[in-house]
Design a protein around this motif. Structure first.
Motif, PDB file in Angstrom:
ATOM      1  N   GLU A  12       0.841  -1.202   0.000  1.00  0.00           N
ATOM      2  CA  GLU A  12       0.000   0.000   0.000  1.00  0.00           C
ATOM      3  C   GLU A  12       0.875   1.251   0.000  1.00  0.00           C
ATOM      4  O   GLU A  12       0.582   2.236  -0.682  1.00  0.00           O
ATOM      5  N   CYS A  13       1.967   1.235   0.764  1.00  0.00           N
ATOM      6  CA  CYS A  13       2.907   2.364   0.747  1.00  0.00           C
ATOM      7  C   CYS A  13       3.483   2.565  -0.649  1.00  0.00           C
ATOM      8  O   CYS A  13       3.597   3.702  -1.133  1.00  0.00           O
ATOM      9  N   LEU A  14       3.841   1.474  -1.286  1.00  0.00           N
ATOM     10  CA  LEU A  14       4.457   1.573  -2.614  1.00  0.00           C
ATOM     11  C   LEU A  14       3.464   2.050  -3.661  1.00  0.00           C
ATOM     12  O   LEU A  14       3.843   2.765  -4.598  1.00  0.00           O
ATOM     13  N   ARG A  15       2.211   1.674  -3.524  1.00  0.00           N
ATOM     14  CA  ARG A  15       1.197   2.102  -4.498  1.00  0.00           C
ATOM     15  C   ARG A  15       1.074   3.615  -4.553  1.00  0.00           C
ATOM     16  O   ARG A  15       0.701   4.186  -5.583  1.00  0.00           O
ATOM     17  N   GLN A  16       1.383   4.286  -3.469  1.00  0.00           N
ATOM     18  CA  GLN A  16       1.251   5.746  -3.422  1.00  0.00           C
ATOM     19  C   GLN A  16       2.356   6.466  -4.197  1.00  0.00           C
ATOM     20  O   GLN A  16       2.286   7.669  -4.389  1.00  0.00           O
ATOM     21  N   ILE A  17       3.372   5.730  -4.630  1.00  0.00           N
ATOM     22  CA  ILE A  17       4.433   6.344  -5.440  1.00  0.00           C
ATOM     23  C   ILE A  17       3.851   6.937  -6.714  1.00  0.00           C
ATOM     24  O   ILE A  17       4.243   8.023  -7.151  1.00  0.00           O
ATOM     25  N   GLU A  18       2.893   6.222  -7.318  1.00  0.00           N
ATOM     26  CA  GLU A  18       2.300   6.682  -8.573  1.00  0.00           C
ATOM     27  C   GLU A  18       1.589   8.023  -8.409  1.00  0.00           C
ATOM     28  O   GLU A  18       1.461   8.792  -9.362  1.00  0.00           O
ATOM     29  N   GLU A  19       1.120   8.299  -7.206  1.00  0.00           N
ATOM     30  CA  GLU A  19       0.370   9.530  -6.971  1.00  0.00           C
ATOM     31  C   GLU A  19       1.282  10.688  -6.556  1.00  0.00           C
ATOM     32  O   GLU A  19       0.801  11.779  -6.270  1.00  0.00           O
ATOM     33  N   SER A  20       2.589  10.467  -6.521  1.00  0.00           N
ATOM     34  CA  SER A  20       3.518  11.467  -5.996  1.00  0.00           C
ATOM     35  C   SER A  20       4.585  11.794  -7.023  1.00  0.00           C
ATOM     36  O   SER A  20       4.987  10.957  -7.832  1.00  0.00           O
ATOM     37  N   ALA A  21       5.064  13.043  -6.972  1.00  0.00           N
ATOM     38  CA  ALA A  21       6.164  13.454  -7.847  1.00  0.00           C
ATOM     39  C   ALA A  21       7.501  13.052  -7.259  1.00  0.00           C
ATOM     40  O   ALA A  21       8.462  12.791  -7.992  1.00  0.00           O
ATOM     41  N   PHE A  22       7.582  12.994  -5.920  1.00  0.00           N
ATOM     42  CA  PHE A  22       8.873  12.747  -5.262  1.00  0.00           C
ATOM     43  C   PHE A  22       8.626  11.855  -4.049  1.00  0.00           C
ATOM     44  O   PHE A  22       7.878  12.218  -3.147  1.00  0.00           O
ATOM     45  N   THR A  23       9.253  10.686  -4.056  1.00  0.00           N
ATOM     46  CA  THR A  23       9.113   9.747  -2.945  1.00  0.00           C
ATOM     47  C   THR A  23      10.470   9.550  -2.288  1.00  0.00           C
ATOM     48  O   THR A  23      11.464   9.292  -2.974  1.00  0.00           O
ATOM     49  N   THR A  24      10.505   9.667  -0.970  1.00  0.00           N
ATOM     50  CA  THR A  24      11.713   9.334  -0.221  1.00  0.00           C
ATOM     51  C   THR A  24      11.470   8.029   0.528  1.00  0.00           C
ATOM     52  O   THR A  24      10.401   7.816   1.096  1.00  0.00           O
ATOM     53  N   ILE A  25      12.468   7.163   0.514  1.00  0.00           N
ATOM     54  CA  ILE A  25      12.388   5.914   1.279  1.00  0.00           C
ATOM     55  C   ILE A  25      13.659   5.851   2.119  1.00  0.00           C
ATOM     56  O   ILE A  25      14.749   5.636   1.612  1.00  0.00           O
ATOM     57  N   ILE A  26      13.483   6.096   3.406  1.00  0.00           N
ATOM     58  CA  ILE A  26      14.628   6.296   4.301  1.00  0.00           C
ATOM     59  C   ILE A  26      14.602   5.257   5.411  1.00  0.00           C
ATOM     60  O   ILE A  26      13.619   5.137   6.150  1.00  0.00           O
ATOM     61  N   ALA A  27      15.701   4.506   5.525  1.00  0.00           N
ATOM     62  CA  ALA A  27      15.836   3.492   6.574  1.00  0.00           C
ATOM     63  C   ALA A  27      17.301   3.079   6.634  1.00  0.00           C
ATOM     64  O   ALA A  27      18.039   3.228   5.653  1.00  0.00           O
ATOM     65  N   PRO A  28      17.741   2.523   7.777  1.00  0.00           N
ATOM     66  CA  PRO A  28      19.129   2.044   7.871  1.00  0.00           C
ATOM     67  C   PRO A  28      19.387   0.903   6.886  1.00  0.00           C
ATOM     68  O   PRO A  28      18.472   0.356   6.277  1.00  0.00           O
ATOM     69  N   GLY A 161       5.682  19.840  -0.620  1.00  0.00           N
ATOM     70  CA  GLY A 161       4.324  19.771  -0.079  1.00  0.00           C
ATOM     71  C   GLY A 161       3.670  18.418  -0.295  1.00  0.00           C
ATOM     72  O   GLY A 161       4.259  17.366  -0.024  1.00  0.00           O
ATOM     73  N   GLN A 162       2.456  18.431  -0.808  1.00  0.00           N
ATOM     74  CA  GLN A 162       1.694  17.195  -0.992  1.00  0.00           C
ATOM     75  C   GLN A 162       2.193  16.354  -2.160  1.00  0.00           C
ATOM     76  O   GLN A 162       1.726  15.233  -2.360  1.00  0.00           O
ATOM     77  N   ARG A 163       3.147  16.892  -2.911  1.00  0.00           N
ATOM     78  CA  ARG A 163       3.705  16.107  -4.021  1.00  0.00           C
ATOM     79  C   ARG A 163       4.703  15.080  -3.523  1.00  0.00           C
ATOM     80  O   ARG A 163       5.181  14.254  -4.278  1.00  0.00           O
ATOM     81  N   ARG A 164       5.056  15.139  -2.236  1.00  0.00           N
ATOM     82  CA  ARG A 164       6.048  14.228  -1.669  1.00  0.00           C
ATOM     83  C   ARG A 164       5.366  13.085  -0.929  1.00  0.00           C
ATOM     84  O   ARG A 164       4.388  13.282  -0.215  1.00  0.00           O
ATOM     85  N   HIS A 165       5.905  11.889  -1.084  1.00  0.00           N
ATOM     86  CA  HIS A 165       5.456  10.699  -0.355  1.00  0.00           C
ATOM     87  C   HIS A 165       6.654  10.156   0.412  1.00  0.00           C
ATOM     88  O   HIS A 165       7.751  10.050  -0.147  1.00  0.00           O
ATOM     89  N   ALA A 166       6.483   9.845   1.681  1.00  0.00           N
ATOM     90  CA  ALA A 166       7.587   9.382   2.524  1.00  0.00           C
ATOM     91  C   ALA A 166       7.351   7.962   2.993  1.00  0.00           C
ATOM     92  O   ALA A 166       6.286   7.632   3.513  1.00  0.00           O
ATOM     93  N   ILE A 167       8.353   7.100   2.805  1.00  0.00           N
ATOM     94  CA  ILE A 167       8.353   5.738   3.332  1.00  0.00           C
ATOM     95  C   ILE A 167       9.503   5.649   4.333  1.00  0.00           C
ATOM     96  O   ILE A 167      10.630   6.044   4.025  1.00  0.00           O
ATOM     97  N   ALA A 168       9.214   5.157   5.529  1.00  0.00           N
ATOM     98  CA  ALA A 168      10.220   5.181   6.595  1.00  0.00           C
ATOM     99  C   ALA A 168      10.486   3.779   7.130  1.00  0.00           C
ATOM    100  O   ALA A 168       9.882   2.782   6.689  1.00  0.00           O
ATOM    101  N   THR A 169      11.371   3.707   8.128  1.00  0.00           N
ATOM    102  CA  THR A 169      11.782   2.433   8.710  1.00  0.00           C
ATOM    103  C   THR A 169      10.591   1.619   9.200  1.00  0.00           C
ATOM    104  O   THR A 169      10.509   0.393   8.992  1.00  0.00           O
TER     105      THR A 169
END
Length: 823
Positions: A12-28, A161-169
């Motif tokens: 579900e997190c990954l599906r939101q990439i299509e709706e965003s211009a910029f996705t960050t995925i940050i984790a160790p 702003g809302q164009r960003r999607h964030a995926i975290a640890t």
């Protein structure tokens, strides 16, 4: 055991990439960032979408750009962007964004750009470029950036702003239910107690879970939770492998990614291809990259094997690194070759490659690395690679490491005197040395020319250390500003320049062709001898064009609009656009910086503060791609911008330091401009006495050489002050005032309100002019203090009013023509 498991929650997190211009995925490290994104992108690829991946291996911006262009190598976009180097400066980045926009705007498929391991890149220009790409008005570009560390600043986050999607640890971590499902998918049967123990021990960390499951599948049971992850990896992935596999892992861990051919060369194993494929099939930490047909170790496996590599005998380590150096040298990857030879202690080979490179790729290596290499070289090693010494001398000058440069020169001369070289080879080395040493006498034309003439007498072939397509002007928009150094000596400086340049052209294969002609054209212009200036300008343009000397052509383009403002030529509004198009195919991003400087000065004279390049409007000179010799000239351009912005106190506050830097070189024409700008600023602030003193100083500098135009260009600020001081220099000031009157007439004609002719309101006209400058909607909104959606609506209305249609670049070109045809 190589089962890919992406939980429903993660999907579900990954599906939101299509709706965003910029996705960050940050984790160790080891949380499955790359695996998750790769899984998602493979699904998108199967749906017919376009997927591009860029791997980052270091903080080297040039290597990043090579990988970036390589990701698009099978596309028309890749062919276009690979023609130039990393875009430095707002104008160059804007051109890249426009190129991407043209490519995407009429396509229905989705484009996904994945930047992996961004934590290895500390150069903020890369992130600025990526954010700029999110500003282009398309909805089918999705940028994904994976990193171990935070990526965006607060202001950048707010900008997206809302164009960003964030995926975290927390999104990547396996919860107990997901852990149970993953174990079953891997075919590993575990009791509830074991599952609970594994969940507690791993805390949902994918790599720890995988290593434990691998251990159980091998009959070893759960790993000891007290072991560090490298110990776990050694225990599960390396122990039990035969010696050939272990050697392969140990030796190839030094490569960021590698082909089968490279692995065969480095390891000298005949069956290496089978071993690499077997490892990739049975080990999730060895991955095949189909886009580049190479293999890559996961960072954790790479770190584990590098630790083992460090325990090998030092001779064996050095031999392996030397083979890496030879491999990269054979591929003409000189930066990597130099690094590996240096690490192997094979300094002579590193020096040899520096000579082969000629200084091109050497610029991508941190100066500290090369200085350290030199410190460790023996005199015998230096004396054995004379071509490398010449390249190093030129680079040391650029780094302002003059004592080291002179030390290298002494070694070179000693080696030449003691060697049994053929006379022709000896003379070419000595001539190259004289040519490089001439830079120490910059900007003394006579002293430089003596060494150029010496080089000509000695050399039978062009220099190996000064590329023909390099910048003769160091990025200055004016040759006269570079070489006029003493009041009353302008004529002799021009004569010396005319005498010396043919020698320089002979030993550099024509680098800087036309320099003496544009310098003379500028001198005529500054003296108000406009017909002679125009004639010499055209001669310079023809000479420079014949040898493709873009920096001399830019000096011509800096003079042309200023001649036009004096009523000597028609003013061509599209001159900047034309040059941008011409430089699109260039590999030199500094050209755009210089072009911006030219535009900023001309628009400052015209009072068009709304049309200034943003980085110069905001005074971001420290961030610009400028070489030190050109900085004083850009400082006076920025002073002119400040005057146009009525920031008089700022001009005064910063000019004392600028005067010192100009006097140190010396740059007399720059010094003259600063005194004139100070006079204008003081007079605007009703500091009459200070203004008169600065004007008097400026006249004392200018009058011995008959220089008038810097006063003319500031006539709008100085008219009353010039009139008040006319008694001492009546003839000169009368000529200045007459020319200033003509310039004001031309400027009034150019700045007249023509919005009615096009049917545009003042607000619409302001937006149209910024669009012509390649500004994004966000930049226009910031400049005009409007909401971004307002700019979007107004822009649509402008195109409708003017009956403009087509691609974004086609619309802009039509708009440019309409604005340039205003009467």
């Amino acid at each position: 055991m190589n089962t890919i498991y992406i939980s429903e929650r993660m999907q579900e997190c990954l599906r939101q990439i299509e709706e965003s211009a910029f996705t960050t995925i940050i984790a160790p490290m080891g949380y499955g960032k790359t695996t998750a994104v790769s899984w998602y992108l493979e699904k998108r690829r199967q749906m017919g979408d376009q997927v591009f991946r860029v791997n980052i291996y270091s903080n080297n911006i040039n290597l990043f750009w090579k990988s970036f262009c390589g990701a698009f190598h099978n596309t028309e976009l890749g062919k276009q962007i690979s023609q130039f180097d990393f875009p430095m400066g707002e104008t160059a980045v804007g051109l890249l964004a426009e190129t991407v926009l043209d490519y995407l705007c009429h396509r229905e498929d989705q484009f996904f750009l994945f930047i992996d391991d961004y934590h290895l890149m500390n150069d903020g220009r890369v992130l600025s470029m990526l954010i700029k790409l999110t500003d282009i008005p398309v909805s089918n570009l999705h940028i994904i950036v994976a990193s171990r560390n935070a990526i965006l600043s607060q202001s950048e986050d707010m900008h997206l702003g809302q164009r960003r999607h964030a995926i975290a640890t927390g999104d990547l971590r396996l919860n107990p239910t997901e852990l149970s499902i993953y174990c079953r998918r891997c075919g590993v049967s575990m009791s509830k107690k074991q599952l609970a123990e594994l969940s507690e021990q791993s805390e949902g960390w994918f790599s720890a879970v995988y290593l434990n499951l691998k251990s159980i599948s091998m009959g070893k049971g759960l790993l000891d939770g007290r072991d560090d992850v490298l110990g776990m990896m050694d225990h599960t992935l390396v122990e039990g492998l035969n010696a050939g596999y272990v050697e392969l892992l140990q030796k190839m861990c030094l490569a960021d990614e590698f082909s089968l051919q490279q692995a065969e060369y480095i390891t000298e194993q005949t069956d290496v291809a089978d071993r690499v494929r077997n490892l990739s099939a049975s080990n999730a930490f060895v991955r095949y990259l189909p886009d580049t047909q190479t293999y890559r170790f996961h960072h954790m496996l790479q770190e584990c094997m590098q630790k083992q590599f460090s325990r090998l005998p030092s001779e064996e380590q050095a031999a392996c690194r030397t083979r890496y150096g030879k491999w990269h040298e054979s591929q003409r990857q000189y930066t990597q070759a130099i690094n590996f030879y240096d690490q192997a202690g094979d300094r002579r080979s590193a020096l040899r490659v520096i000579g082969l490179d000629g200084g091109t790729q050497l610029a991508a290596i941190a100066p500290e690395r090369i200085l350290s290499l030199l410190d460790n070289c023996t005199e015998e090693e230096l004396m054995a690679e004379l071509q490398g010494l010449l390249v190093l001398m030129r680079r040391l000058f650029s780094w302002q490491q003059i004592p080291r440069m002179l030390k290298i020169k002494d070694v070179l001369l000693k080696a030449v005197s003691q060697s049994e070289l053929a006379e022709d080879e000896r003379n070419n080395l000595l001539g190259n040395c004289d040519l490089i040493m001439s830079f120490l006498y910059y900007n003394d034309i006579t002293a430089m020319s003596q060494l150029h003439q010496s080089a000509c007498r000695l050399m039978s072939r062009p220099s190996i250390s000064i590329p023909k397509n390099g910048s003769f002007t160091f990025g200055s928009p004016s040759v006269l500003m570079m070489f006029h150094r003493e009041a009353g000596k302008l004529d002799s400086e021009i004569n010396e320049m005319n005498h010396s340049m043919p020698y320089y052209y002979q030993v550099t294969d024509g680098q800087g062709m036309g320099a003496e002609q544009i310098m003379e054209a500028e001198a005529f212009f500054n003296r108000g001898q406009f017909v002679d200036a125009h004639i010499m300008l055209e001669k310079a343009r023809a000479s420079a064009a014949g040898e493709q000397q873009n920096y001399i052509l830019l000096c011509c383009d800096f003079l042309s609009p200023r001649l036009a403002l004096c009523g000597q030529l028609p003013y061509q509004e599209e001159w900047y656009e034309r040059k941008l198009e011409q430089f699109k195919a260039s590999r030199d991003p500094m050209l755009f910086t210089v072009l911006d400087g030219c535009l900023a000065y001309v628009h400052a004279l015209l009072g068009r503060v709304d049309r200034l390049p943003i980085w110069l409007r905001d005074g971001k000179l420290a961030e610009a791609n400028l070489l030190n010799p050109a900085r004083p000239m850009f400082e006076i351009i920025y002073n002119q911008v400040l005057l146009a912005q009525k920031q008089y106190a700022v001009v005064i506050g910063r000019s004392e330091g600028l005067l010192k830097s100009c006097q140190a070189i010396p740059y007399l024409l720059c010094e003259l401009h600063i005194h004139i700008q100070l006079a204008a600023a003081y007079y605007a602030l009703n500091r009459q006495k200070d203004a008169e003193e600065e004007l008097r100083t400026a006249l004392e500098i200018a009058v011995p050489d008959g220089i008038l135009l810097p006063f003319v260009e500031n006539g709008v600020y100085l008219r009353e002050l010039l009139t008040a001081t006319q008694r001492k220099y009546p003839q000169q000031i009368s000529a200045i005032l007459a020319c200033a009157d003509e310039m004001e007439n031309v400027k009034r004609g150019l700045s007249g309100n023509n919005s009615a002719d096009l049917g545009l309101t003042e607000s619409e006209l302001a937006i149209a002019r910024l669009i012509v400058q390649r500004k994004t909607r966000k930049e226009i909104a910031d400049t005009l203090y409007l909401a971004e959606h307002t700019v979007k609506n107004k822009l649509t209305h402008i195109y409708d009013k003017l009956h403009i249609s087509g691609k974004p670049t086609e619309k802009r070109e039509q708009l440019t023509k309409m604005l340039s045809n205003e009467k």
